[in-house]
Design a protein around this motif. Structure first.
Motif, PDB file in Angstrom:
ATOM      1  N   SER A   1       0.827  -1.205   0.000  1.00  0.00           N
ATOM      2  CA  SER A   1       0.000   0.000   0.000  1.00  0.00           C
ATOM      3  C   SER A   1       0.855   1.246   0.000  1.00  0.00           C
ATOM      4  CB  SER A   1      -0.930   0.009   1.227  1.00  0.00           C
ATOM      5  OG  SER A   1      -0.180   0.009   2.424  1.00  0.00           O
ATOM      6  N   THR A   2       2.003   1.210   0.683  1.00  0.00           N
ATOM      7  CA  THR A   2       2.880   2.365   0.708  1.00  0.00           C
ATOM      8  C   THR A   2       3.486   2.624  -0.652  1.00  0.00           C
ATOM      9  OG1 THR A   2       3.466   1.990   3.001  1.00  0.00           O
ATOM     10  CG2 THR A   2       4.997   3.311   1.726  1.00  0.00           C
ATOM     11  N   GLU A   3       3.888   1.573  -1.309  1.00  0.00           N
ATOM     12  CA  GLU A   3       4.597   1.731  -2.570  1.00  0.00           C
ATOM     13  C   GLU A   3       3.649   1.999  -3.731  1.00  0.00           C
ATOM     14  OE1 GLU A   3       8.426  -0.408  -4.492  1.00  0.00           O
ATOM     15  OE2 GLU A   3       6.817  -1.661  -3.771  1.00  0.00           O
ATOM     16  N   SER A   4       2.430   1.465  -3.667  1.00  0.00           N
ATOM     17  CA  SER A   4       1.552   1.559  -4.818  1.00  0.00           C
ATOM     18  C   SER A   4       0.417   2.553  -4.658  1.00  0.00           C
ATOM     19  CB  SER A   4       0.942   0.181  -5.116  1.00  0.00           C
ATOM     20  OG  SER A   4       0.142  -0.245  -4.022  1.00  0.00           O
ATOM     21  N   GLY A   5       0.418   3.297  -3.552  1.00  0.00           N
ATOM     22  CA  GLY A   5      -0.671   4.221  -3.317  1.00  0.00           C
ATOM     23  C   GLY A   5      -0.828   5.238  -4.428  1.00  0.00           C
ATOM     24  N   SER A   6       0.279   5.843  -4.905  1.00  0.00           N
ATOM     25  CA  SER A   6       0.187   6.850  -5.947  1.00  0.00           C
ATOM     26  C   SER A   6      -0.251   6.239  -7.267  1.00  0.00           C
ATOM     27  CB  SER A   6       1.534   7.560  -6.121  1.00  0.00           C
ATOM     28  OG  SER A   6       2.539   6.627  -6.458  1.00  0.00           O
ATOM     29  N   ASP A   7       0.180   5.003  -7.529  1.00  0.00           N
ATOM     30  CA  ASP A   7      -0.203   4.345  -8.762  1.00  0.00           C
ATOM     31  C   ASP A   7      -1.707   4.069  -8.774  1.00  0.00           C
ATOM     32  OD1 ASP A   7       2.812   2.365  -9.100  1.00  0.00           O
ATOM     33  OD2 ASP A   7       2.305   4.370  -9.796  1.00  0.00           O
ATOM     34  N   ALA A   8      -2.228   3.708  -7.595  1.00  0.00           N
ATOM     35  CA  ALA A   8      -3.667   3.444  -7.512  1.00  0.00           C
ATOM     36  C   ALA A   8      -4.445   4.700  -7.842  1.00  0.00           C
ATOM     37  CB  ALA A   8      -4.029   2.952  -6.106  1.00  0.00           C
TER      38      ALA A   8
ATOM     39  N   LYS B   1      -1.562   3.685 -20.763  1.00  0.00           N
ATOM     40  CA  LYS B   1      -0.290   3.978 -21.413  1.00  0.00           C
ATOM     41  C   LYS B   1       0.531   4.935 -20.575  1.00  0.00           C
ATOM     42  CE  LYS B   1      -1.730   3.223 -26.210  1.00  0.00           C
ATOM     43  NZ  LYS B   1      -1.943   3.883 -27.535  1.00  0.00           N
ATOM     44  N   THR B   2      -0.125   5.915 -19.958  1.00  0.00           N
ATOM     45  CA  THR B   2       0.578   6.871 -19.112  1.00  0.00           C
ATOM     46  C   THR B   2       1.205   6.180 -17.923  1.00  0.00           C
ATOM     47  OG1 THR B   2      -0.962   8.620 -19.734  1.00  0.00           O
ATOM     48  CG2 THR B   2       0.316   8.963 -17.721  1.00  0.00           C
ATOM     49  N   ASP B   3       0.455   5.280 -17.274  1.00  0.00           N
ATOM     50  CA  ASP B   3       0.989   4.552 -16.140  1.00  0.00           C
ATOM     51  C   ASP B   3       2.170   3.692 -16.547  1.00  0.00           C
ATOM     52  OD1 ASP B   3      -0.858   5.655 -14.511  1.00  0.00           O
ATOM     53  OD2 ASP B   3      -2.200   3.924 -14.432  1.00  0.00           O
ATOM     54  N   ALA B   4       2.093   3.058 -17.715  1.00  0.00           N
ATOM     55  CA  ALA B   4       3.176   2.196 -18.176  1.00  0.00           C
ATOM     56  C   ALA B   4       4.443   3.002 -18.370  1.00  0.00           C
ATOM     57  CB  ALA B   4       2.769   1.518 -19.483  1.00  0.00           C
ATOM     58  N   LYS B   5       4.311   4.214 -18.922  1.00  0.00           N
ATOM     59  CA  LYS B   5       5.481   5.058 -19.131  1.00  0.00           C
ATOM     60  C   LYS B   5       6.079   5.487 -17.801  1.00  0.00           C
ATOM     61  CE  LYS B   5       4.034   6.972 -23.603  1.00  0.00           C
ATOM     62  NZ  LYS B   5       3.635   8.211 -24.324  1.00  0.00           N
ATOM     63  N   THR B   6       5.215   5.806 -16.831  1.00  0.00           N
ATOM     64  CA  THR B   6       5.692   6.213 -15.510  1.00  0.00           C
ATOM     65  C   THR B   6       6.443   5.079 -14.836  1.00  0.00           C
ATOM     66  OG1 THR B   6       3.827   7.719 -15.249  1.00  0.00           O
ATOM     67  CG2 THR B   6       4.987   7.064 -13.245  1.00  0.00           C
ATOM     68  N   ASP B   7       5.864   3.872 -14.899  1.00  0.00           N
ATOM     69  CA  ASP B   7       6.497   2.722 -14.272  1.00  0.00           C
ATOM     70  C   ASP B   7       7.851   2.424 -14.911  1.00  0.00           C
ATOM     71  OD1 ASP B   7       3.376   0.896 -13.792  1.00  0.00           O
ATOM     72  OD2 ASP B   7       4.341   2.471 -12.616  1.00  0.00           O
TER      73      ASP B   7
ATOM     74  N   LYS C   1      10.020   4.372 -15.932  1.00  0.00           N
ATOM     75  CA  LYS C   1      11.053   5.296 -15.483  1.00  0.00           C
ATOM     76  C   LYS C   1      11.516   5.004 -14.064  1.00  0.00           C
ATOM     77  CE  LYS C   1       9.355   9.089 -18.399  1.00  0.00           C
ATOM     78  NZ  LYS C   1       8.785  10.467 -18.412  1.00  0.00           N
ATOM     79  N   GLN C   2      10.792   4.185 -13.353  1.00  0.00           N
ATOM     80  CA  GLN C   2      11.146   3.874 -11.980  1.00  0.00           C
ATOM     81  C   GLN C   2      12.357   2.942 -11.929  1.00  0.00           C
ATOM     82  OE1 GLN C   2       9.636   5.308  -9.316  1.00  0.00           O
ATOM     83  NE2 GLN C   2       8.507   6.470 -10.864  1.00  0.00           N
TER      84      GLN C   2
ATOM     85  N   GLY D   1      10.062   3.458   1.556  1.00  0.00           N
ATOM     86  CA  GLY D   1       9.933   4.899   1.700  1.00  0.00           C
ATOM     87  C   GLY D   1      11.262   5.613   1.589  1.00  0.00           C
ATOM     88  N   SER D   2      12.342   4.858   1.515  1.00  0.00           N
ATOM     89  CA  SER D   2      13.674   5.440   1.338  1.00  0.00           C
ATOM     90  C   SER D   2      14.057   5.357  -0.140  1.00  0.00           C
ATOM     91  CB  SER D   2      14.696   4.701   2.204  1.00  0.00           C
ATOM     92  OG  SER D   2      14.888   3.368   1.751  1.00  0.00           O
ATOM     93  N   ALA D   3      15.250   5.856  -0.459  1.00  0.00           N
ATOM     94  CA  ALA D   3      15.710   5.827  -1.843  1.00  0.00           C
ATOM     95  C   ALA D   3      15.968   4.399  -2.311  1.00  0.00           C
ATOM     96  CB  ALA D   3      16.998   6.648  -1.978  1.00  0.00           C
ATOM     97  N   THR D   4      15.944   4.210  -3.614  1.00  0.00           N
ATOM     98  CA  THR D   4      16.353   2.925  -4.197  1.00  0.00           C
ATOM     99  C   THR D   4      17.880   2.878  -4.164  1.00  0.00           C
ATOM    100  OG1 THR D   4      14.442   2.916  -5.674  1.00  0.00           O
ATOM    101  CG2 THR D   4      16.291   1.478  -6.252  1.00  0.00           C
ATOM    102  N   PRO D   5      18.480   1.802  -3.655  1.00  0.00           N
ATOM    103  CA  PRO D   5      19.941   1.727  -3.589  1.00  0.00           C
ATOM    104  C   PRO D   5      20.606   2.030  -4.926  1.00  0.00           C
ATOM    105  CG  PRO D   5      18.980  -0.065  -2.342  1.00  0.00           C
ATOM    106  CD  PRO D   5      17.842   0.602  -3.064  1.00  0.00           C
ATOM    107  N   GLY D   6      21.558   2.949  -4.898  1.00  0.00           N
ATOM    108  CA  GLY D   6      22.267   3.353  -6.107  1.00  0.00           C
ATOM    109  C   GLY D   6      21.737   4.632  -6.711  1.00  0.00           C
ATOM    110  N   GLU D   7      20.523   5.044  -6.287  1.00  0.00           N
ATOM    111  CA  GLU D   7      19.937   6.294  -6.752  1.00  0.00           C
ATOM    112  C   GLU D   7      20.254   7.410  -5.739  1.00  0.00           C
ATOM    113  OE1 GLU D   7      18.245   6.701  -9.706  1.00  0.00           O
ATOM    114  OE2 GLU D   7      18.935   4.641 -10.058  1.00  0.00           O
TER     115      GLU D   7
END
Length: 222
Positions: free
Chosen positions: A45-52, A66-72, A74-75, A120-126
């Motif tokens: 729920s924390t990670e996918s709340g904005s996508d929902a 299509k917009t969601d696919a493009k956003t995903d 880039k993650q 809720g933290s950064a992705t390692p390496g980013e």
């Protein structure tokens, strides 16, 4: 000595991506019955709340999909495994989010030998501070970060993502701190560095058998 569930830190504010999260209970040591409440659904729920929200706004139209696919696309790929050769640690990574009461999830006691990445933290390496959490021990015994206190400055920490790409981090320092004075800003504060933090329990035990400190390992991307 009997050991029970103990929060890693007390209430603290964390600002990330303009979202304020309240971190009130994070553990990396022995666990009691409350561990059963740390479910993967909180992470989802924390990670996918904005996508929902995007899906609702798009009303399931083709354009919205299509917009969601493009956003995903880039993650950055999430981390899948952490390895610390100098202390013999190799572990897959659970995804940890927030519980309903806004406390941070931790790996379940019966998965004590598996560390987790706080989503809720950064992705390692980013850019930003990525946080990995692991138990020191649980009621089942020795856990994944039991020997973390043996790590030294200059040690390598490798984090592999789900695409098979590995980011190598160099340990810059370690710090054992009181749980009553957890340095939230230092650990989670905004930074342009590509940083990594590892957290577990540490120190002596209080009268109830709770470790009184947290061990924090600070590392930066090579």
């Amino acid at each position: 000595m009997s050991r029970t569930h103990q929060p890693i830190w007390r209430s603290a504010a964390l600002s990330a991506a303009a979202v304020c999260l309240t971190l009130t209970a994070l553990t990396g040591c022995s666990s009691g019955s409350s561990d059963s409440g740390h479910k993967s659904t909180g992470a989802a729920s924390t990670e996918s709340g904005s996508d929902a929200g995007k899906s609702t706004a798009g009303k399931s139209t083709t354009t919205g999909a299509k917009t969601d696919a493009k956003t995903d696309a880039k993650q950055p790929a999430p981390p899948a495994e952490v390895s610390i050769p100098s202390i013999g640690v190799t572990s897959s990574l659970l995804q940890l989010g927030l519980n309903a009461d806004r406390t941070v999830e931790v790996p379940p006691a019966d998965k004590g030998m598996t560390a987790g990445w706080y989503t809720g933290s950064a992705t390692p390496g980013e850019p930003g501070a990525a946080v990995l959490i692991g138990h020191n021990d649980t009621r089942y015994g020795r856990a994944v970060f039991h020997d973390l206190r043996k790590i030294h400055k200059g040690a390598d920490i490798a984090v592999r993502n789900t695409l098979g790409k590995t980011a190598h981090f160099t340990v810059t320092s370690t710090e054992s701190v009181s749980k009553k004075a957890f340095p939230t800003d230092k650990v989670y504060g905004k930074t342009t560095d590509r940083a990594l933090r590892l957290i577990t329990c540490d120190g002596s035990f209080d009268a109830q058998g709770h470790p009184v400190n947290n061990l924090i390992v600070f590392a930066t991307l090579r």
